[in-house]
Each structure stands twice: as C-alpha cells, then as structure tokens.
Design a protein around this motif. Structure first.
Motif, PDB file in Angstrom:
ATOM      1  N   ILE A 540       0.726  -4.118  -4.574  1.00  0.00           N
ATOM      2  CA  ILE A 540       1.247  -4.729  -3.498  1.00  0.00           C
ATOM      3  C   ILE A 540       2.807  -5.105  -3.949  1.00  0.00           C
ATOM      4  CG2 ILE A 540       1.631  -6.952  -2.148  1.00  0.00           C
ATOM      5  CD1 ILE A 540      -1.339  -6.873  -1.866  1.00  0.00           C
ATOM      6  N   MET A 541       3.685  -4.785  -2.716  1.00  0.00           N
ATOM      7  CA  MET A 541       5.036  -4.792  -3.282  1.00  0.00           C
ATOM      8  C   MET A 541       5.428  -6.252  -3.495  1.00  0.00           C
ATOM      9  SD  MET A 541       8.470  -3.762  -0.740  1.00  0.00           S
ATOM     10  CE  MET A 541       7.766  -2.011  -0.398  1.00  0.00           C
ATOM     11  N   GLN A 542       6.073  -6.377  -4.588  1.00  0.00           N
ATOM     12  CA  GLN A 542       6.823  -7.637  -4.970  1.00  0.00           C
ATOM     13  C   GLN A 542       8.209  -7.767  -4.458  1.00  0.00           C
ATOM     14  OE1 GLN A 542       5.875  -7.491  -9.159  1.00  0.00           O
ATOM     15  NE2 GLN A 542       7.844  -7.077  -9.739  1.00  0.00           N
ATOM     16  N   SER A 543       8.994  -6.683  -4.854  1.00  0.00           N
ATOM     17  CA  SER A 543      10.428  -6.574  -4.096  1.00  0.00           C
ATOM     18  C   SER A 543      10.774  -5.323  -3.451  1.00  0.00           C
ATOM     19  CB  SER A 543      11.190  -7.059  -5.400  1.00  0.00           C
ATOM     20  OG  SER A 543      11.303  -5.991  -6.273  1.00  0.00           O
ATOM     21  N   PHE A 544      11.767  -5.198  -2.550  1.00  0.00           N
ATOM     22  CA  PHE A 544      12.267  -4.263  -2.115  1.00  0.00           C
ATOM     23  C   PHE A 544      13.702  -3.703  -2.701  1.00  0.00           C
ATOM     24  CE2 PHE A 544      13.721  -6.727   1.396  1.00  0.00           C
ATOM     25  CZ  PHE A 544      14.982  -6.067   1.641  1.00  0.00           C
ATOM     26  N   ALA A 590       1.442  -7.831 -16.736  1.00  0.00           N
ATOM     27  CA  ALA A 590       1.336  -7.210 -15.221  1.00  0.00           C
ATOM     28  C   ALA A 590       1.487  -5.833 -15.277  1.00  0.00           C
ATOM     29  CB  ALA A 590       2.209  -8.044 -14.473  1.00  0.00           C
ATOM     30  N   GLU A 591       0.626  -5.274 -14.412  1.00  0.00           N
ATOM     31  CA  GLU A 591       0.902  -3.515 -14.374  1.00  0.00           C
ATOM     32  C   GLU A 591       1.729  -3.520 -13.084  1.00  0.00           C
ATOM     33  OE1 GLU A 591      -2.052   0.092 -13.989  1.00  0.00           O
ATOM     34  OE2 GLU A 591      -2.251  -1.117 -15.844  1.00  0.00           O
ATOM     35  N   VAL A 592       2.943  -2.812 -13.284  1.00  0.00           N
ATOM     36  CA  VAL A 592       3.958  -2.694 -12.125  1.00  0.00           C
ATOM     37  C   VAL A 592       4.063  -0.997 -12.010  1.00  0.00           C
ATOM     38  CG1 VAL A 592       4.769  -4.947 -12.335  1.00  0.00           C
ATOM     39  CG2 VAL A 592       5.965  -2.998 -13.468  1.00  0.00           C
ATOM     40  N   VAL A 593       4.531  -0.833 -10.795  1.00  0.00           N
ATOM     41  CA  VAL A 593       4.809   0.614 -10.261  1.00  0.00           C
ATOM     42  C   VAL A 593       6.416   0.601  -9.664  1.00  0.00           C
ATOM     43  CG1 VAL A 593       3.204   1.012  -8.610  1.00  0.00           C
ATOM     44  CG2 VAL A 593       4.077   2.960 -10.058  1.00  0.00           C
ATOM     45  N   GLN A 594       6.943   1.754  -9.615  1.00  0.00           N
ATOM     46  CA  GLN A 594       7.942   1.739  -8.662  1.00  0.00           C
ATOM     47  C   GLN A 594       7.634   3.118  -7.761  1.00  0.00           C
ATOM     48  OE1 GLN A 594      12.035   1.594 -10.094  1.00  0.00           O
ATOM     49  NE2 GLN A 594      11.926  -0.789 -10.498  1.00  0.00           N
ATOM     50  N   ASP A 595       8.068   2.896  -6.445  1.00  0.00           N
ATOM     51  CA  ASP A 595       8.157   4.117  -5.519  1.00  0.00           C
ATOM     52  C   ASP A 595       9.306   4.996  -5.887  1.00  0.00           C
ATOM     53  OD1 ASP A 595      10.033   3.220  -3.958  1.00  0.00           O
ATOM     54  OD2 ASP A 595       8.466   2.208  -2.443  1.00  0.00           O
ATOM     55  N   ASP A 596       9.446   5.986  -5.183  1.00  0.00           N
ATOM     56  CA  ASP A 596      10.630   6.834  -5.382  1.00  0.00           C
ATOM     57  C   ASP A 596      11.880   6.296  -4.895  1.00  0.00           C
ATOM     58  OD1 ASP A 596      10.719   8.852  -2.568  1.00  0.00           O
ATOM     59  OD2 ASP A 596       8.826   7.913  -3.441  1.00  0.00           O
ATOM     60  N   LEU A 597      11.956   5.288  -4.113  1.00  0.00           N
ATOM     61  CA  LEU A 597      13.038   4.631  -3.607  1.00  0.00           C
ATOM     62  C   LEU A 597      13.465   3.208  -4.384  1.00  0.00           C
ATOM     63  CD1 LEU A 597      12.552   4.799   0.211  1.00  0.00           C
ATOM     64  CD2 LEU A 597      13.768   6.289  -1.244  1.00  0.00           C
ATOM     65  N   GLY A 598      12.600   2.769  -5.416  1.00  0.00           N
ATOM     66  CA  GLY A 598      12.955   1.904  -6.290  1.00  0.00           C
ATOM     67  C   GLY A 598      12.267   0.580  -5.831  1.00  0.00           C
ATOM     68  N   ASN A 599      11.500   0.586  -4.781  1.00  0.00           N
ATOM     69  CA  ASN A 599      10.802  -0.553  -4.627  1.00  0.00           C
ATOM     70  C   ASN A 599       9.538  -0.922  -5.702  1.00  0.00           C
ATOM     71  OD1 ASN A 599      12.203  -0.736  -2.052  1.00  0.00           O
ATOM     72  ND2 ASN A 599      10.923   0.917  -1.323  1.00  0.00           N
ATOM     73  N   SER A 600       9.227  -2.159  -6.038  1.00  0.00           N
ATOM     74  CA  SER A 600       8.490  -2.391  -6.897  1.00  0.00           C
ATOM     75  C   SER A 600       7.258  -3.035  -6.348  1.00  0.00           C
ATOM     76  CB  SER A 600       8.957  -3.545  -7.989  1.00  0.00           C
ATOM     77  OG  SER A 600      10.275  -3.089  -8.653  1.00  0.00           O
ATOM     78  N   TYR A 601       6.058  -2.746  -7.274  1.00  0.00           N
ATOM     79  CA  TYR A 601       4.612  -3.037  -6.742  1.00  0.00           C
ATOM     80  C   TYR A 601       3.932  -3.665  -8.020  1.00  0.00           C
ATOM     81  CZ  TYR A 601       5.800  -0.217  -2.827  1.00  0.00           C
ATOM     82  OH  TYR A 601       6.496   0.829  -1.793  1.00  0.00           O
ATOM     83  N   GLN A 602       2.994  -4.560  -7.762  1.00  0.00           N
ATOM     84  CA  GLN A 602       2.127  -5.071  -8.897  1.00  0.00           C
ATOM     85  C   GLN A 602       0.708  -4.769  -8.514  1.00  0.00           C
ATOM     86  OE1 GLN A 602       3.071  -8.657 -10.878  1.00  0.00           O
ATOM     87  NE2 GLN A 602       1.006  -9.251 -11.074  1.00  0.00           N
ATOM     88  N   LEU A 603      -0.170  -4.631  -9.778  1.00  0.00           N
ATOM     89  CA  LEU A 603      -1.370  -4.241  -9.616  1.00  0.00           C
ATOM     90  C   LEU A 603      -2.234  -5.392  -8.855  1.00  0.00           C
ATOM     91  CD1 LEU A 603      -3.555  -2.003  -9.901  1.00  0.00           C
ATOM     92  CD2 LEU A 603      -3.916  -2.803 -12.129  1.00  0.00           C
ATOM     93  N   VAL A 604      -3.100  -5.138  -8.068  1.00  0.00           N
ATOM     94  CA  VAL A 604      -4.117  -6.436  -7.636  1.00  0.00           C
ATOM     95  C   VAL A 604      -5.028  -6.132  -8.447  1.00  0.00           C
ATOM     96  CG1 VAL A 604      -5.150  -7.227  -5.906  1.00  0.00           C
ATOM     97  CG2 VAL A 604      -3.064  -6.210  -5.310  1.00  0.00           C
ATOM     98  N   PRO A 605      -5.514  -7.292  -9.200  1.00  0.00           N
ATOM     99  CA  PRO A 605      -6.721  -7.127 -10.354  1.00  0.00           C
ATOM    100  C   PRO A 605      -7.886  -6.944  -9.522  1.00  0.00           C
ATOM    101  CG  PRO A 605      -5.099  -9.034 -10.818  1.00  0.00           C
ATOM    102  CD  PRO A 605      -4.680  -8.390  -9.465  1.00  0.00           C
TER     103      PRO A 605
END
Length: 605
Positions: A540-544, A590-605
């Motif tokens: 789920i996105m935490q920041s754009f 926390a396990e995080v991932v970014q999309d190709d526009l740089g928006n950040s998401y965190q894994l939902v446990p």
C-alpha cells in the motif's frame, strides 16, 4: 486550469492590507477600523450612545446588557435598525450557538442544494444582497450567516472574545446545528480565513468550494509579525478615507497600522470603509445599511477586533491546508483584479495549483475590488451558477491526519560495506518542508564526492499518503538526531536500509528492507492505492513522488495504473477504506517497494 482575465486601465483606489508570508498569503481583513471603545467597564445598565448615521432609524434610548450561562456579556442590535434596508428584504433566522443568537438568511427551496456564503469584516450578510436572489431563484437553498458580533447576530461586548479559533468553532457549530451537508461554500475576506479552515477540517460536508478574494494564513511558530493592540482610544485617528490614503504601503507595517486603527479609532463607520474599498459608488442608503448593525460603538467589538485576530495565528491551519491540497471536488478561485493582494494573480495561481479540484474550471478575474460582491455581484452570481451546473461532485474527502499530504524530501546515500550495500536516508521531515528553490539548487555529484558514497540519490519532493504514524514520530526531531546541510537545505538522518549486493542500486518493483518500528494509520473513508505482485502480496502506498512527474497531485493517484509500467503479473488498484487500516513493520523491518514513478509502498503483513 482555465483563467479568464480582464484588462485594467485604472489604478487601484486603495492599498490592500495583506502580505504573502512563506508562500501562503497571510490574510487579514482588508477593511478598516471600527468604532471605538477604550476597554472601559460596560458592565452597568447604561451604555453611552454615539450619535451616528443610524441614530434616527433606530431611535435608541438605552441598551440592555445580556449574559450567557457562562457569564459572557453581550448586546443585541434593535430590530428597528434593520427596517427598510436597501436591497435587503430577507426574513431573519436564528440559531443559538454557545448561548448567543447567530443570525442567518435562509432563502430558496428547503430541498435545494445548499449554498453557504461567508462574509468578512466589517461587512455582514448584506454584502450578498445582489447574489442571494439570483442563486435562490435558480433553485438553490441559499444560507448567508452573520458572524457572531456582526450583522443581526448577538454582539459580545468584550473585544478579546473575538479570536480566530473561536470564530472557526462558532461557524463549525453553525454548520452542525443546521445539519448542513453537501455544501457549496463561497468565501471572501475573513470569510475565507474561516471558511477555508472549515473546508480543510470538514471536507466531508463540502461539495464545492469557491474563493473570491481570499486566502488561508500559515505562519511559522514564533514568526508572526503582528502585535495584539491595547484597544485604547486614540483621538488623533481620523476617518476611513484619511487612513487608507496615509497608510504605509508595506504589507506588514500597513496591516499593523490597520490593526491599531481598528482597535483605537474613536469613530468607525463601517459603511465608510466599504465605500472607500469598493470600486462602485455605494448609495447613501447602502452605506447606511452597512452601518445598521452598529448604532453605537459598544456594538462594534467584533469589527474592531477582527484585524487583531491575525496576531494570534501561526500554524493552526496547516492540517487544513494539506487536506485542501487533496480536495478533488470542484474548486474555483475568482478574483477582483483591483484587489492587489487577496485578488492577486499570485494568490489565485497558488490556490489553483494547490487544489486538485480546480482543474478545468474558469478561475475568472473580474474588474472589481476587494468587495467583489458589491462591485460585480450579479455577474459573480451568474458565474457561480455556471460553475455549479457544469461541475460534478465525486466522493467526499475525509479530513487528513498529521501526516496526510505532508511535503518532504529525502536524499539516499549508498555505501558499500563488504558484500552489503547500505543506504542512509536523510530527510526534511521535522526540519522544514523542502523549499523547492533549495532542493533544485543541490548538486548531487558534489555530494557523492564530499561523502565518498556510491550514489547520492534524490528522493523528492514527496507527499505522505498516510494519516498518522503510531509508535514513532517521523516529523518531530529528537535532540539526538544527526543533522547535515546539503547545499543550503538542512536534513536529518531518518533511517537506514539494506539491499543484497546482487541487487546493486535500488530498482523499481524490487523490494528493499527499511529499519522501522512504526505503524502507518489510514483513516476510515480514505482512498488508498495498492500494488499486488505476481505472488499476490499487497503493498500500500505510503507516499507519492514528484520525481518523475513534477505536477503529480493526490487526485491523480486513483488513475495511476494507466501511467505505470508494471512488471508482468503485477496489478494496481485504488479503493476507499470502510474501516481504519494499520500497516506495521515486522520485528523492526518494513519491506518497501517503489514503482517506476518513484512512489513508495509498504508490504501489508
């Protein structure tokens, strides 16, 4: 974003009293002073009356002092003062707020869409006399209240009662008492300071939002330049026309003069102020109508004190400002081109660029001054109707929490430690809001050389999508924090993250681990944005971010999937929460991932 401009061939007849501070215009009320009162004790039964323009109409002999259950003393303008007002033939309605009667006009069909009109100072609902009939005849329920202390509302005697937060609270109570929802809100002057704050705090009841010469002040703590006045009478102060002609042109100094003038002038006639500031020539009957609520100086505590309310404002409006930065329902900013501060192109552009719901609307610039409702009331009402008829309201917006739409920037410094690549994350949260000019000036190649790092990666500007952080406070610095300047931009060390050596630099859609012990909280009713990987894991996105798309706004996120180059098997969706959502790190990671526009998401446990 559409603007309609007018040509201006005349110079302004007045100097407005506001100054833009820190990129957000610190508004006050453009009007001037009020009749005076030297803070003498008026707790007795007799109040000296001042011979003025309303004395014949009101036939006053002695005023009665009332008190609320809490002991707040107030007086009531006699009904006779409002007989036969030019262009104002509306039946009065009242609602009790904190033991005080708050007056409002309520015309049009009871089942019509609600239009709420908020006035400023020293005007009252009379200001909307040209607009109300047009809007009501079009089938809308039009409500125009008088602020406590103004118009036909009850008038507390003590000038110190009139504080900004108090008037915000009274107007919120008014909306709640009348059970108003789906409000088409129209605000101007102090009505905008109060109304924009309410719209940001209560966006779920706002369908559409229109500003006409207005702003919302944000002033860093301890940096308010204004001084609260003594409210002592100064016999040397002259009439409104003389004051405006002699006031200092500097915004801060000139507005302080206005605060002091309003607090201390022996005789303020509200109608004279409107006459000076309005481009059209008001008739003598119209001037008398503006004076009607104030037959003696004891009735003028509110209009004397409103400018002084500016001295008490700092960052109280920050959450509202951030929430309005995500307001996706229709928004329009109209301006009087002769209002060189609140109607300036700078202020208009700021709001059009800040509020997502402004897109595609006709943000018009009228040949009008500060009191745009007097100058072009009929034209303004017709333009407002076009806006109402040609825009569509979407789902309501929930008010944001402390982190919602919070702007910040980060710099990632990557070091190679054996087989592991570790990354320090430096950021502005709790230090500043990452001014764009300081961010643009940073030379990241120089930073790589200075700190001997593999990479110095810009990560921002960014905006939090979450509402709160539980079990931590990312925006409040600790005395133990390490701070650095990158160029002229100060940051602090936020955390570190690690990638396996075979991953090298951070790659879009490749998860990384961040040291973090907090829990993100999203409010019920919040729209959230999710990535699902090929294994069904949800992030789920935490920041754009505005790294790749410099004008990306909150309202763009629900359609973000069409812009992303998702890996095979990945999907994007947005949804509205039916209950609050918490997302926690596991064992401090926390396990995080970014999309190709740089928006950040965190894994939902």
């Amino acid at each position: 974003m559409n603007y309609s401009f007018v040509s201006i061939s005349k110079t302004p007849q007045y100097i407005s009293l506001f100054r833009c501070l820190f990129g957000i215009c610190f508004l006050g009320s453009l009007l001037v002073a009020c009749d005076s009162d030297d803070s003498e004790d008026v707790s007795g039964t007799e109040i000296p009356l001042v011979t003025g323009p309303n004395s014949d109409a009101c036939k006053l002999s002695e005023s009665e002092i009332h008190a609320t259950a809490t002991g707040l003393e107030y007086i009531v303008t006699p009904d006779a003062c409002f007989d036969s007002l030019s262009g104002y033939e509306f039946e009065p309605s009242y609602v009790e707020i904190d033991g005080l009667n708050m007056h409002y006009v309520d015309v049009g069909p009871d089942n019509g869409e609600v239009i709420l009109l908020l006035h400023g100072q020293p005007s009252w609902s009379y200001l909307y006399r040209k607009m109300i009939p047009i809007l009501a005849d079009a089938g809308y329920r039009v409500i125009a209240p008088d602020h406590i202390g103004m118009g036909r509302s009850d008038k507390p005697i003590d000038v110190t009662v009139h504080q900004y937060e108090q008037h915000v609270a009274w107007n919120k109570a008014f909306i709640n008492k009348l059970q108003l929802t789906d409000i088409n809100l129209f605000v101007q002057d102090w009505g905008s300071l109060i109304g924009l704050r309410i719209a940001g705090d209560m966006p779920h009841v706002i369908a559409r939002l229109v500003v006409a010469n207005g702003d919302l002040p944000l002033i860093p703590v301890g940096q308010n330049p204004y001084i609260y006045p003594t409210f002592e009478i100064d016999e040397s102060l002259g009439d409104a026309a003389t004051f405006f002609a002699s006031k200092e042109p500097d915004g801060v100094e000139g507005f302080q003069q206005w605060i002091d003038y309003a607090a201390g002038v022996p005789e303020l006639i509200a109608g004279d102020v409107l006459q000076v500031v309005t481009r059209v020539e008001l008739s003598s009957d119209e001037v008398a109508a503006y004076n009607a609520p104030y037959p003696a100086f004891e009735y003028k505590a509110a209009i004397r004190a409103f400018p002084a309310m500016s001295a008490g404002i700092e960052m109280e409006n920050f959450s509202a400002w951030k929430t309005l930065g995500a307001f996706h329902n229709p928004f329009m900013f109209n301006a009087g081109a002769y209002d060189i501060k609140l109607g300036s192109l700078e202020v208009q552009k700021k709001w059009v660029e800040h509020v997502p719901g402004s897109d595609g609307n006709d943000h018009k610039r009228f040949i009008a001054g500060h009191f745009i409702q007097d100058d072009v009331g009929e034209e303004l009402a017709i333009h407002f109707l076009d806006f109402l008829r040609n825009t569509t309201v979407e789902e309501p917006l929930q008010a944001g929490g402390p982190l919602f739409n919070f702007r910040y920037c980060e710099i990632l410094l990557s070091y190679l430690d054996g087989a592991e690549e570790s990354t320090e994350i430096w950021g502005t949260p709790g230090v500043n809001f990452c001014p764009q000019n300081l961010w643009d000036a940073i030379n990241f190649s120089d930073i790589e050389i200075e700190y001997g790092v593999l990479f110095a990666i810009p990560n921002g500007p960014r905006f939090f999508v979450v509402d709160e952080i539980l079990g931590g406070d990312i925006v409040s610095p600790s005395p133990d924090d390490e701070h650095r300047f990158f160029g002229d931009l100060e940051m602090r060390l936020l955390t570190t993250m690690n990638y396996s050596s075979d991953l090298g630099e951070s790659v879009s859609y490749i998860p990384g681990q961040v040291l973090r012990n907090n829990t993100w909280l999203f409010y019920e009713g919040r729209r959230v944005y999710e990535l699902t990987d090929m294994n069904g894991q949800v992030y789920i996105m935490q920041s754009f971010s505005r790294i790749e798309v410099s004008d990306l706004q909150f309202d763009d996120l629900k359609d973000l999937g069409s812009r992303l180059n998702l890996p095979e098997g990945w999907t994007f969706r947005s949804r509205i929460l039916s209950e609050p959502l918490e997302i926690s790190a596991i064992d401090g990671i926390a396990e995080v991932v970014q999309d190709d526009l740089g928006n950040s998401y965190q894994l939902v446990p």
